[in-house]
Design an enzyme around this catalytic site. Structure first.
Site, mmCIF file in Angstrom:
data_model
loop_
_atom_site.group_PDB
_atom_site.id
_atom_site.type_symbol
_atom_site.label_atom_id
_atom_site.label_comp_id
_atom_site.label_asym_id
_atom_site.label_seq_id
_atom_site.Cartn_x
_atom_site.Cartn_y
_atom_site.Cartn_z
ATOM 1 N N HIS A 1 0.860 -1.190 0.014
ATOM 2 C CA HIS A 1 0.103 0.112 0.141
ATOM 3 C C HIS A 1 0.873 1.289 0.045
ATOM 4 O O HIS A 1 0.382 2.342 -0.618
ATOM 5 C CB HIS A 1 -0.700 0.063 1.250
ATOM 6 N N CYS B 1 -1.593 -4.012 -20.668
ATOM 7 C CA CYS B 1 -1.836 -3.015 -19.527
ATOM 8 C C CYS B 1 -1.142 -3.334 -18.328
ATOM 9 O O CYS B 1 -1.334 -2.782 -17.406
ATOM 10 C CB CYS B 1 -3.603 -3.472 -19.437
#
Length: 579
Positions: free
Chosen positions: A194, A507
Site C-alpha cells: 500500500h 495493460c
C-alpha cells in the site's frame, strides 16, 4: 561521510531535503505481570484503545483530501475491517488472561504471531498484507500508550522535509497529503504494498524497502531521494549534491513540458494513431483519467470493489459502480476486468484458505468458474451497465481455449437471465481475454475467433515466464521485462492478434514505462493502458517516434537472445531524436 542506500524505486522524481524521522512503535514494549484481579481492568483498557483506534480511522476516512489517491479510502476501510477481526480485537484479551500480562505485551505477542504466519506464506501479495496488520496494531499501541496524535501535525513540516519511517500507513498518508513534504522513504514494503501504491498516486519522490535506512539516517541530515533509480544518498558530497540539483531541475522541466501535450493527439511522426488508455481501481479514479490525457479506461480492476469489506458486493452495488464509470467517460471506452480474486487476494467473505502455492492456485478466471453464481452476478451487473456506456469485458488469467469457452458460456447464461427479467443491456458488448500466462501467449491464435480483443498483462507474464517473484528482494534484480523469452512471447502475441485483425493492448507496467514505448511500438502495439500519471510521458515519446526509423533496431532486438545486446539496442532506440 556520504552513505548510499539502494531500495525499490516508487517514482515521483528526485527530492533533496532534510530528514524527519517518524517515531517507531511497538519497540521496547514493557512486560508487566498483573495480579489476576487486575486483568479485567486491563482488558477494558485494551477495548477502549480498539474503540479509539476505530474512531480515529473512521475520522480519517471521512477527511480524505479530494486530490488524494482514490485507493486511500479503500485501504483505510481495510484497516477498519482488520480492527474487527478476532485475531486483533479479541485474542490479545485472551493472552492477558492466560499470562496475567499487560495489554501492550499481549498485543505485541499476538502481532509477532501474525507476522510469523504471514512470513511463512509463499504468495507475495499475502506477505505484503502483514504490513497492514503491523500498521493497525501500531496504531492500537499508540492509543494504549496515549500517543495517538503524534503524527497529526503536518502543517509544521517544512517544504523540503523528507519523511523517514520504518513504514507509513494509509492513515498517516491522509495527513501528510495535506503538507508539502518533499519525499518519503521506508525500510519495508514491496512494489505491491500500500505504501508503494499510495506513493505512486501522490506522485512524490519515494524509495521503499531500504531495510536499515531509519537506523542510518539522523534527524535533519541532508539526504537525496532518487525515486527514479531507487537510490537514497545520506550527506551527499558537494559535487554529488550539485549533480542531483541539476537532475532535479531537468526532471521538473520535463514535467512542465509534458503538461503541454495533454490535449495533443497520440500520433507518431508518420501519422499512425496510438490509443493511450488508463488503468483504474475504483470509480473515483475516473477524475484522474480525465486529467491525464487518456482517451478511455483500458483496465478497470474490478476486484477492488470486493476487497476491504466483510461481505460480497451485491449485483446492484456493482451495477451502480460500473454505470458510474461508464457514464463519467461520456462514450469513451472502459474495459472492466472481471474479479481477479483468489489465493493472492482472498477477501474475508470468500472463506478460502491460502494454498501452498497461491499464485498457481484457484485465482482469476479459475475462481470465477468455480463460483458460477458469484461470477454471473458480476456479469449481469456488467451487462446492465453496458446500457449506459461503452463497456468492454475482460477475462483474467485465461489459460486455454476450454477456459475461455466456459467463461463465454457463463456470459451467455447471464445474458439470458437478464432477458428473462427484462433488464436492458448492450447486445454487442466487446469481450476480451487477458494474456498473462506463457501457455496463453503460445496458443493465443486459438482464442481469436472467440474474442473481440486481447490484453497482455505483462506483470504476471514476466513473473510466470521467468519464475521470478518481483517482490522478493533477493531475486527482484532478475525481474527483466526485456528478457529475450519475454519479448518473444509478447511479440508472438501482438503479431498473431494483428494478423487475425483482433486488437491487442498491453495493460501491465511495461505500457507505462516510457523507456519501452518505442520497443512496443516497433513490435506492432497500437493500444497502451497504464497508470494515469504515466500517460503524458508515453504520449510524448509516441509523438517523437517515426515507425519506419525504429523498425530495424526493434527487429534486431527481437532476433537476439543476448540480454546485454538487447539492453544496448534499447539504449540506441531511445537515444535517437525524433526516431
Amino acid at each position: 561521510m556520504s552513505i548510499i542506500l539502494h531500495g525499490v524505486a516508487v517514482g515521483g522524481g528526485i527530492a533533496i531535503g532534510r530528514a524527519h524521522l517518524l517515531a517507531q512503535s511497538m519497540t521496547d514494549v514493557p512486560h508487566v505481570l498483573l495480579a489476576s484481579e487486575e486483568v479485567p481492568a486491563e482488558q477494558l483498557r485494551f477495548d477502549e484503545a480498539i474503540r479509539a483506534t476505530r474512531k480515529e480511522l473512521e475520522m480519517l476516512r471521512g477527511s480524505i483530501p479530494q486530490n488524494a489517491p482514490a485507493e486511500l479510502g479503500a485501504f483505510l476501510s481495510l484497516h477498519i475491517m482488520l480492527l474487527g477481526d478476532i485475531t486483533i480485537s479479541y485474542e490479545p484479551r485472551e493472552l492477558m488472561a492466560e499470562q496475567n500480562c499487560n495489554a501492550e505485551w499481549a498485543l505485541k505477542l499476538q502481532c509477532d504471531r501474525l507476522v510469523e504466519q504471514f512470513d511463512a506464506m509463499d504468495d507475495d501479495y499475502l506477505r505484503e498484507r502483514k504490513h497492514d496488520v503491523l500498521q493497525v496494531t501500531e496504531r492500537i499501541f499508540k492509543n494504549l500508550r496515549g500517543h495517538a496524535g503524534e503524527l497529526l501535525a503536518p502543517d509544521i513540516l517544512a517544504d523540503d522535509t523528507i519523511l523517514v519511517a520504518h513504514d507509513l500507513s494509509p492513515a498517516d498518508m491522509v495527513y501528510f497529503k495535506e503538507s508539502n513534504v518533499a519525499a518519503f522513504i521506508t525500510d519495508v514494503g514491496g512494489s505491491t504494498s500500500h505504501t508503494a501504491i499510495l506513493g505512486r498516486g501522490l506522485d512524490l519522490p519515494s524509495v521503499i524497502a531500504l531495510h536499515h535506512g531509519r537506523e542510518l539516517i539522523c534527524e535533519e541530515e541532508v539526504i537525496i531521494v532518487d525515486g527514479l533509480q531507487g537510490v537514497v544518498i545520506i550527506n551527499p558530497e558537494p559535487v554529488v549534491l550539485a549533480e542531483y540539483r541539476r537532475r532535479q531541475r531537468a526532471w521538473r522541466d520535463k514535467k512542465r513540458k509534458l503538461s503541454k501535450v495533454r490535449k495533443a493527439h497520440a500520433t507518431t511522426q508518420d501519422g499512425t494513431v496510438i490509443e493511450l488508455l488508463a488503468n483504474i481501481e475504483l470509480p473515483s479514479d475516473v477524475n484522474d483519467v480525465h486529467g491525464s490525457g487518456a482517451v478511455g479506461v483500458g483496465l478497470f480492476r474490478s476486484e477492488f470493489l470486493f476487497l476491504g469489506r466483510d461481505t460480497l458486493p451485491s449485483e446492484e452495488e456493482q451495477y451502480l459502480a460500473y454505470r458510474e464509470v461508464a457514464e463519467s467517460l461520456k462514450g469513451a471506452p472502459v474495459t472492466i476486468r472481471t474479479m481477479d480474486l483468489g489465493a493472492d487476494k482472498n477477501p474475508k467473505w470468500l472463506g478460502r484458505s491460502s494454498a501452498d502455492n497461491p499464485a498457481l492456485g484457484l485465482t482469476g478466471i479459475r475462481l470465477c468458474l468455480a463460483e458460477p453464481l458469484m461470477f454471473r452476478e458480476q456479469l449481469r451487473a456488467l451487462l446492465r451497465a453496458s446500457a449506459h456506456g461503452k463497456i468492454r469485458i475482460l477475462f483474467p488469467m485465461i489459460n486455454s481455449l476450454a477456459e475461455l469457452k466456459q467463461a463465454l458460456a457463463q456470459l451467455e447464461y447471464a445474458r439470458q437471465e437478464l432477458r428473462e427479467v427484462g433488464f436492458p443491456f448492450a447486445e454487442e458488448i466487446e469481450v476480451g481475454a487477458m494474456i498473462e500466462i506463457p501457455s496463453a501467449a503460445l496458443v493465443v491464435g486459438s482464442f481469436l475467433k472467440h474474442v473481440d480483443f486481447v490484453s497482455i498483462g505483462t506483470n504476471d507474464l514476466i513473473q510466470y515466464t521467468l519464475a521470478i517473484d518481483r517482490n522478493d528482494d533477493s531475486v527482484s534484480h532478475l525481474y527483466d521485462p526485456i528478457h529475450p523469452a519475454v519479448l518473444k512471447l509478447i511479440g508472438h502475441t501482438i503479431k498473431t492478434a494483428t494478423r487475425g485483425n483482433v486488437p491487442v493492448s498491453v495493460c501491465g507496467e511495461m505500457a507505462g514505462d516510457a523507456r519501452l514505448t518505442r520497443l512496443l511500438l516497433g513490435m506492432g502495439l497500437r493500444r497502451f493502458s497504464m497508470h494515469p500519471a504515466s500517460v503524458l510521458a508515453v504520449k510524448q515519446v509516441v509523438r517523437e517516434t517515426h515507425l519506419d526509423t525504429i523498425a530495424p533496431i526493434v527487429s534486431r532486438m527481437l532476433r537476439s537472445e543476448d540480454p546485454d545486446k538487447i539492453a544496448d539496442l534499447l539504449q540506441q532506440l531511445n537515444a535517437q531524436p525524433d526516431a
